[in-house]
Scaffold this active site. Structure first.
Site, PDB file in Angstrom:
ATOM      1  N   HIS A 131       0.819  -1.222   0.000  1.00 10.79           N
ATOM      2  CA  HIS A 131       0.000   0.000   0.000  1.00 10.79           C
ATOM      3  C   HIS A 131       0.849   1.266   0.000  1.00 10.79           C
ATOM      4  O   HIS A 131       0.370   2.328   0.389  1.00 10.79           O
ATOM      5  CB  HIS A 131      -0.961  -0.020   1.201  1.00 10.79           C
ATOM      6  N   CYS A 142       2.268  16.956 -12.127  1.00 10.38           N
ATOM      7  CA  CYS A 142       3.519  16.798 -12.900  1.00 10.38           C
ATOM      8  C   CYS A 142       4.338  15.592 -12.433  1.00 10.38           C
ATOM      9  O   CYS A 142       5.333  15.248 -13.057  1.00 10.38           O
ATOM     10  CB  CYS A 142       4.363  18.079 -12.825  1.00 10.38           C
ATOM     11  N   THR A 200      -3.540  -8.529  10.923  1.00 11.54           N
ATOM     12  CA  THR A 200      -4.413  -8.016   9.853  1.00 11.54           C
ATOM     13  C   THR A 200      -5.776  -8.689   9.912  1.00 11.54           C
ATOM     14  O   THR A 200      -5.862  -9.903  10.136  1.00 11.54           O
ATOM     15  CB  THR A 200      -3.792  -8.169   8.437  1.00 11.54           C
TER      16      THR A 200
HETATM   17  P1  OAD Z   1      -7.420  -3.666  10.400  1.00 10.84           P
HETATM   18  O1  OAD Z   1      -7.668  -2.522  11.319  1.00 10.84           O
HETATM   19  O2  OAD Z   1      -8.495  -4.031   9.459  1.00 10.84           O
HETATM   20  O3  OAD Z   1      -7.061  -4.963  11.234  1.00 10.84           O
HETATM   21  C1  OAD Z   1      -6.112  -4.952  12.243  1.00 10.84           C
HETATM   22  C2  OAD Z   1      -6.069  -6.336  12.851  1.00 10.84           C
HETATM   23  O4  OAD Z   1      -5.005  -6.352  13.780  1.00 10.84           O
HETATM   24  C3  OAD Z   1      -7.345  -6.705  13.630  1.00 10.84           C
HETATM   25  O5  OAD Z   1      -7.794  -7.995  13.203  1.00 10.84           O
HETATM   26  C4  OAD Z   1      -6.910  -6.725  15.094  1.00 10.84           C
HETATM   27  O6  OAD Z   1      -7.554  -7.747  15.849  1.00 10.84           O
HETATM   28  C5  OAD Z   1      -5.425  -6.980  14.970  1.00 10.84           C
HETATM   29  N1  OAD Z   1      -4.627  -6.379  16.062  1.00 10.84           N
HETATM   30  C6  OAD Z   1      -4.805  -5.210  16.681  1.00 10.84           C
HETATM   31  N2  OAD Z   1      -3.835  -5.000  17.592  1.00 10.84           N
HETATM   32  C7  OAD Z   1      -3.019  -6.082  17.544  1.00 10.84           C
HETATM   33  C8  OAD Z   1      -1.854  -6.489  18.234  1.00 10.84           C
HETATM   34  N3  OAD Z   1      -1.305  -5.730  19.164  1.00 10.84           N
HETATM   35  N4  OAD Z   1      -1.294  -7.675  17.910  1.00 10.84           N
HETATM   36  C9  OAD Z   1      -1.859  -8.482  16.959  1.00 10.84           C
HETATM   37  N5  OAD Z   1      -2.966  -8.159  16.279  1.00 10.84           N
HETATM   38  C10 OAD Z   1      -3.540  -6.977  16.561  1.00 10.84           C
HETATM   39  O7  OAD Z   1      -6.045  -3.328   9.645  1.00 10.84           O
HETATM   40  P2  OAD Z   1      -5.421  -4.025   8.350  1.00 10.84           P
HETATM   41  O8  OAD Z   1      -5.824  -5.441   8.248  1.00 10.84           O
HETATM   42  O9  OAD Z   1      -3.988  -3.688   8.346  1.00 10.84           O
HETATM   43  O10 OAD Z   1      -5.592   0.063   3.467  1.00 10.84           O
HETATM   44  O11 OAD Z   1      -6.140  -3.211   7.205  1.00 10.84           O
HETATM   45  C11 OAD Z   1      -5.771  -3.422   5.895  1.00 10.84           C
HETATM   46  C12 OAD Z   1      -5.928  -2.172   5.108  1.00 10.84           C
HETATM   47  O12 OAD Z   1      -7.182  -1.538   5.376  1.00 10.84           O
HETATM   48  C13 OAD Z   1      -4.927  -1.074   5.436  1.00 10.84           C
HETATM   49  O13 OAD Z   1      -3.682  -1.258   4.830  1.00 10.84           O
HETATM   50  C14 OAD Z   1      -5.623   0.139   4.912  1.00 10.84           C
HETATM   51  C15 OAD Z   1      -6.995  -0.115   5.459  1.00 10.84           C
HETATM   52  O14 OAD Z   1      -8.035   0.501   4.841  1.00 10.84           O
HETATM   53  C16 OAD Z   1      -5.685   1.152   2.723  1.00 10.84           C
HETATM   54  O15 OAD Z   1      -5.788   2.257   3.216  1.00 10.84           O
HETATM   55  C17 OAD Z   1      -5.656   0.883   1.255  1.00 10.84           C
END
Ligand code: OAD
Length: 280
Positions: A131, A142, A200
């Site tokens: 990303h 530009c 994630t």
């Molecule tokens: P999410 O916010 O969707 O998910 C985060 C995950 O991390 C959740 O399932 C939580 O349970 C877990 N989590 C939180 N704290 C944690 C910890 N300390 N240890 C382990 N797990 C933990 O975030 P992403 O999956 O990264 O994209 O989201 C993917 C994409 O959605 C991002 O890159 C962004 C967003 O919209 C764009 O902006 C294109």
């Protein structure tokens, strides 16, 4: 405590299986914002996360960037402020350590959805940013590259000398992923014998599909996440808890198992890695 003992046993079994599988391919780690949560950067979809306070339709789409760049930039400046000074945490360092531990056996490729650069800061050497990276900026008209605009910038959005809006080099909803990053990620998954899926929710495509592709090709899939996700019942191992605790614990088991290997076995590992192109 029985729970802790069971966890320790599962981590050791998982580490053992990882090492056995790596004779046949590489290790890929697919990471998301949960990995950086303990560095103080909020996740997106958790309670109190970014999408609780901001509407992604309004601030994180290609259309919003065209039509409402000021609002997009207000969101982005808040995000930058929250991430300012963030340092890698134990989870980032554990992945970097895993790479050096496995050097003689296999390659470690980190595929991240994060734009914070913390895997690289922790020392991971092969990091594919699906990303983009919030440390890079360019003009939408530009294409000229720009340094990071000051956080105190009064007039938003920042503009290039040509008058065009400057944007962060990150992927907004509705945009394609960077082509190179995507093809490198797909190629890494094709070679994977093990995939770690860490922090994630797997709600965003096409990143999420990589985990399922790894499963399909028969890789060992191990998930570390605070909460269950749709992958949890399909993964070979799911560890629920903070990545900063569980990832170092898993890597410690890998370290222990490797140190128990005889020097003869270690030499054999090295030869296998060289023959298969899996090592450096
Ligand atoms: P999410 O916010 O969707 O998910 C985060 C995950 O991390 C959740 O399932 C939580 O349970 C877990 N989590 C939180 N704290 C944690 C910890 N300390 N240890 C382990 N797990 C933990 O975030 P992403 O999956 O990264 O994209 O989201 C993917 C994409 O959605 C991002 O890159 C962004 C967003 O919209 C764009 O902006 C294109």
């Amino acid at each position: 405590m029985a729970g802790e003992g069971q966890l320790s046993d599962r981590l050791r079994r998982c580490a053992d299986e990882i090492l056995r599988r790596l004779e046949r391919g590489i290790l890929v780690a697919l990471t998301g914002s949960g990995v950086s949560a303990e560095s103080g950067i909020p996740t997106f979809r958790d309670r109190g996360g970014l999408w609780d306070r901001w509407d992604p339709e309004q601030v994180a789409t290609a259309e919003a960037l065209q039509k409402r760049p000021r609002m997009v930039w207000r969101f982005f400046q808040e995000l930058r402020e929250l991430a300012q000074g963030a340092r890698p945490n134990a989870a980032h360092y554990a992945l970097a350590e895993l790479e050096s531990l496995l050097r003689a056996i296999s390659r470690v490729v980190v595929i991240t959805q994060n734009v914070d650069g913390l895997h690289q800061a922790a020392g991971s050497r092969t990091v594919i940013e699906l990303h983009g990276n919030a440390g890079r900026y360019y003009c939408m008209v530009c294409g000229r590259e720009h340094p990071a605009p000051p956080l105190t910038l009064g007039e938003l959005p920042p503009r290039c000398a040509c008058g065009g809006v400057i944007r962060p080099d990150v992927v907004f909803f509705g945009e394609m992923l960077p082509e190179d990053a995507w093809s490198e990620a797909a190629a890494a998954v094709e070679r994977s014998a093990v995939m770690l899926v860490v922090g994630t929710s797997l709600q965003v495509e096409p990143a999420a599909s990589l985990a399922y592709q790894a499963l399909q090709r028969g890789a060992l899939v191990c998930q570390i996440n605070l909460e269950p996700t749709p992958l949890s019942h399909l993964a070979h191992y799911t560890f629920l808890g903070p990545a900063s605790r569980l990832l170092p614990a898993l890597v410690q088991r890998v370290r222990e198992l490797l140190s128990e290997r005889t020097p003869w076995r270690r030499a054999e590992d090295q030869a296998t890695a060289q023959a298969s192109g899996g090592g450096d």
